[in-house]
Design an enzyme around this catalytic site. Structure first.
Site, PDB file in Angstrom:
ATOM      1  N   LYS A  35       0.849  -1.204   0.000  1.00 48.95           N
ATOM      2  CA  LYS A  35       0.000   0.000   0.000  1.00 48.95           C
ATOM      3  C   LYS A  35       0.884   1.254   0.000  1.00 48.95           C
ATOM      4  O   LYS A  35       2.094   1.163   0.240  1.00 48.95           O
ATOM      5  CB  LYS A  35      -0.899  -0.023   1.244  1.00 48.95           C
ATOM      6  CG  LYS A  35      -0.121  -0.018   2.567  1.00 48.95           C
ATOM      7  CD  LYS A  35      -1.019  -0.278   3.769  1.00 48.95           C
ATOM      8  CE  LYS A  35      -0.197  -0.306   5.051  1.00 48.95           C
ATOM      9  NZ  LYS A  35      -1.000  -0.741   6.210  1.00 48.95           N
ATOM     10  N   ARG A 130     -10.058  -0.043  16.283  1.00 48.27           N
ATOM     11  CA  ARG A 130     -10.060   0.839  15.126  1.00 48.27           C
ATOM     12  C   ARG A 130     -11.044   0.254  14.129  1.00 48.27           C
ATOM     13  O   ARG A 130     -12.218   0.574  14.187  1.00 48.27           O
ATOM     14  CB  ARG A 130      -8.624   0.950  14.577  1.00 48.27           C
ATOM     15  CG  ARG A 130      -8.401   2.083  13.613  1.00 48.27           C
ATOM     16  CD  ARG A 130      -6.961   2.119  13.114  1.00 48.27           C
ATOM     17  NE  ARG A 130      -6.552   0.859  12.465  1.00 48.27           N
ATOM     18  CZ  ARG A 130      -5.375   0.664  11.892  1.00 48.27           C
ATOM     19  NH1 ARG A 130      -4.454   1.608  11.919  1.00 48.27           N
ATOM     20  NH2 ARG A 130      -5.098  -0.489  11.316  1.00 48.27           N
ATOM     21  N   TYR A 254      16.452  29.884   7.013  1.00 51.12           N
ATOM     22  CA  TYR A 254      15.259  30.575   7.518  1.00 51.12           C
ATOM     23  C   TYR A 254      15.317  30.741   9.034  1.00 51.12           C
ATOM     24  O   TYR A 254      15.669  29.809   9.759  1.00 51.12           O
ATOM     25  CB  TYR A 254      13.989  29.793   7.172  1.00 51.12           C
ATOM     26  CG  TYR A 254      13.579  29.921   5.729  1.00 51.12           C
ATOM     27  CD1 TYR A 254      13.165  31.135   5.202  1.00 51.12           C
ATOM     28  CD2 TYR A 254      13.595  28.802   4.902  1.00 51.12           C
ATOM     29  CE1 TYR A 254      12.785  31.244   3.878  1.00 51.12           C
ATOM     30  CE2 TYR A 254      13.206  28.900   3.568  1.00 51.12           C
ATOM     31  CZ  TYR A 254      12.803  30.122   3.062  1.00 51.12           C
ATOM     32  OH  TYR A 254      12.427  30.227   1.750  1.00 51.12           O
ATOM     33  N   MET A 302      12.157  24.057   1.541  1.00 50.12           N
ATOM     34  CA  MET A 302      11.357  23.241   0.620  1.00 50.12           C
ATOM     35  C   MET A 302      12.245  22.472  -0.357  1.00 50.12           C
ATOM     36  O   MET A 302      11.994  21.311  -0.664  1.00 50.12           O
ATOM     37  CB  MET A 302      10.374  24.127  -0.160  1.00 50.12           C
ATOM     38  CG  MET A 302       9.420  23.312  -1.024  1.00 50.12           C
ATOM     39  SD  MET A 302       8.300  24.334  -1.992  1.00 50.12           S
ATOM     40  CE  MET A 302       7.213  24.966  -0.741  1.00 50.12           C
TER      41      MET A 302
HETATM   42  C1  LIG Z   1      -0.146  -1.821   6.770  1.00 53.47           C
HETATM   43  C2  LIG Z   1      -0.679  -3.117   7.265  1.00 53.47           C
HETATM   44  C3  LIG Z   1       0.185  -4.202   7.550  1.00 53.47           C
HETATM   45  C4  LIG Z   1       1.695  -4.097   7.486  1.00 53.47           C
HETATM   46  O1  LIG Z   1       2.219  -3.639   8.698  1.00 53.47           O
HETATM   47  P1  LIG Z   1       3.805  -3.486   8.913  1.00 53.47           P
HETATM   48  O2  LIG Z   1       3.919  -2.981  10.299  1.00 53.47           O
HETATM   49  O3  LIG Z   1       4.266  -2.494   7.899  1.00 53.47           O
HETATM   50  O4  LIG Z   1       4.399  -4.830   8.714  1.00 53.47           O
HETATM   51  C5  LIG Z   1      -0.384  -5.405   7.896  1.00 53.47           C
HETATM   52  N1  LIG Z   1      -1.741  -5.545   7.988  1.00 53.47           N
HETATM   53  C6  LIG Z   1      -2.585  -4.529   7.741  1.00 53.47           C
HETATM   54  C7  LIG Z   1      -4.039  -4.747   7.857  1.00 53.47           C
HETATM   55  C8  LIG Z   1      -2.083  -3.284   7.384  1.00 53.47           C
HETATM   56  O5  LIG Z   1      -2.930  -2.282   7.140  1.00 53.47           O
END
Ligand SMILES: *Cc1c(COP(=O)(O)O)cnc(C)c1O
Length: 358
Positions: A35, A130, A254, A302
């Site tokens: 992702k 969550r 800055y 930046m």
């Molecule tokens: C992002 C995610 C992972 C991966 O977690 P890591 O800590 O990067 O290994 C696993 N399961 C779900 C549902 C996630 O959203």
């Protein structure tokens, strides 16, 4: 000449880290989590290098479609499922798996049954609080799904809140809740992220879901990536575009909050928060100039950072500056910037040129 900010992506390191996962969880299948554009490394290139994965985990439909359009025929899981019934034609058209985490998603399925067969990962909330169904609701949810046409394989999953801390018993509690909630149910089970698959062997189950360790950052609070046998995949580098001599008392950047304590060379490197380098990196943040450690001074701009060249009086325009990666762990940089490797890796944006090396 193009601007020298570049991310070198070492695909053999990625494959090495994948093998580390296969060794550690040899009895489990691997859903490689790619992702957020492969945690900033490039979705399709990362996916191609991980052809040995049993499935890929993404969040957006766009990511899933990009993989299918690039020729991926393996299992692709939408980790937050669909966001509305208008996603259904694409989900079934592209043959995607969905996570179901809320009864509102099942309402949608009941109202508008999708065409084809939908493989489902049922997300149970075991204490992250969550996403997910309460353990007490799991059997009624499965009942609702059983009455729907077109539901294919059902798998069971949950997510861990504290697996990065091997001393924290909350993981055992979540594991116990998950085993209880899924006892006697058909369907493969998945619980472990990177941290859990390394530190909590009992969580490996049928499928592990590693993300961060694929990219060579440590998922554990008490271990470095090197100690875990992981290799950095991204090396973020740029070059010095100016070296200037300043006098004692000259203020740099800055706000002028870093003042030269003596006459010294200050390097200016072409990278800044506009590229994804963390703006909150403080003076003293390490960088490598020609492979040798020195540090940034003044505020991150930046497009630029300034670098203390007192230890390298011979450094000049065009010399390489490494921000993290080979020789400078991204975890160290993240900690000093008050964040985690996940955030700074996926912040690197497309103003940086990506080079893929096999
Ligand atoms: C992002 C995610 C992972 C991966 O977690 P890591 O800590 O990067 O290994 C696993 N399961 C779900 C549902 C996630 O959203």
């Amino acid at each position: 000449m193009t601007r020298p900010a570049r991310a070198r992506i070492d695909l053999s390191a990625l494959q090495h880290n994948f093998q580390r996962i296969q060794q550690a969880a040899s009895g489990s299948r691997v859903m490689a989590i790619i992702k957020a554009n492969g945690y900033g490394h490039g979705l399709v290139d990362v996916g191609r290098a991980l052809a040995a994965a049993d499935a890929f985990g993404v969040v957006t439909l766009d990511e899933a479609i990009a993989l299918r359009e690039a020729g991926f025929d393996s299992r692709i899981v939408l980790l937050e499922g669909f966001f509305g019934a208008d996603d259904f034609p694409l989900v079934s058209g592209y043959g995607l798996d969905v996570v179901l985490h809320h009864s509102s998603q099942i309402d949608l399925l009941e109202r508008t049954p999708p065409a084809g067969t939908l493989d489902v990962w049922l997300k149970i909330d075991t204490g992250m609080n969550r996403l997910g169904f309460a353990p007490a609701d799991v059997s009624s949810v499965i009942g609702r799904l059983a009455r729907l046409d077109g539901i294919g394989n059902l798998r069971l999953m949950s997510h861990l809140a504290c697996a990065d801390d091997p001393e924290n018993d909350y993981t055992s509690l979540q594991l116990n809740r998950f085993m209880e909630a899924t006892q006697g149910l058909h369907g493969e089970r998945s619980l472990a992220n990177s941290a859990a698959l390394l530190a909590w062997p009992d969580t490996r189950l049928d499928w592990v879901r590693p993300g961060i360790m694929l990219y060579g950052a440590s998922p554990l609070l008490n271990r470095t990536a090197d100690e875990l046998g992981l290799r950095p995949v991204m090396t973020l580098a740029t070059r010095l575009i100016a070296v200037n001599r300043h006098q004692a008392g000259d203020a740099v950047g800055y706000g002028g909050d870093w003042v030269c304590p003596e006459a010294m060379n200050v390097g200016v490197a072409a990278i800044g928060y506009g590229d994804g380098y963390p703006r909150h990196a403080p003076s003293g943040m390490p960088v490598l100039v020609n492979g040798k450690r020195t540090s940034i001074i003044g505020r991150v701009s930046m497009d630029m950072i300034c670098i203390d060249l007192r230890s390298q009086p011979d450094a000049g325009i065009g010399d390489e500056v490494v921000l993290w990666g080979e020789g400078l762990p991204v975890d160290d940089v993240a900690a000093r910037a008050g964040t985690i490797a996940y955030e700074i890796l996926c912040s690197v944006n497309n103003r940086v040129h990506f080079d893929y090396m096999t």
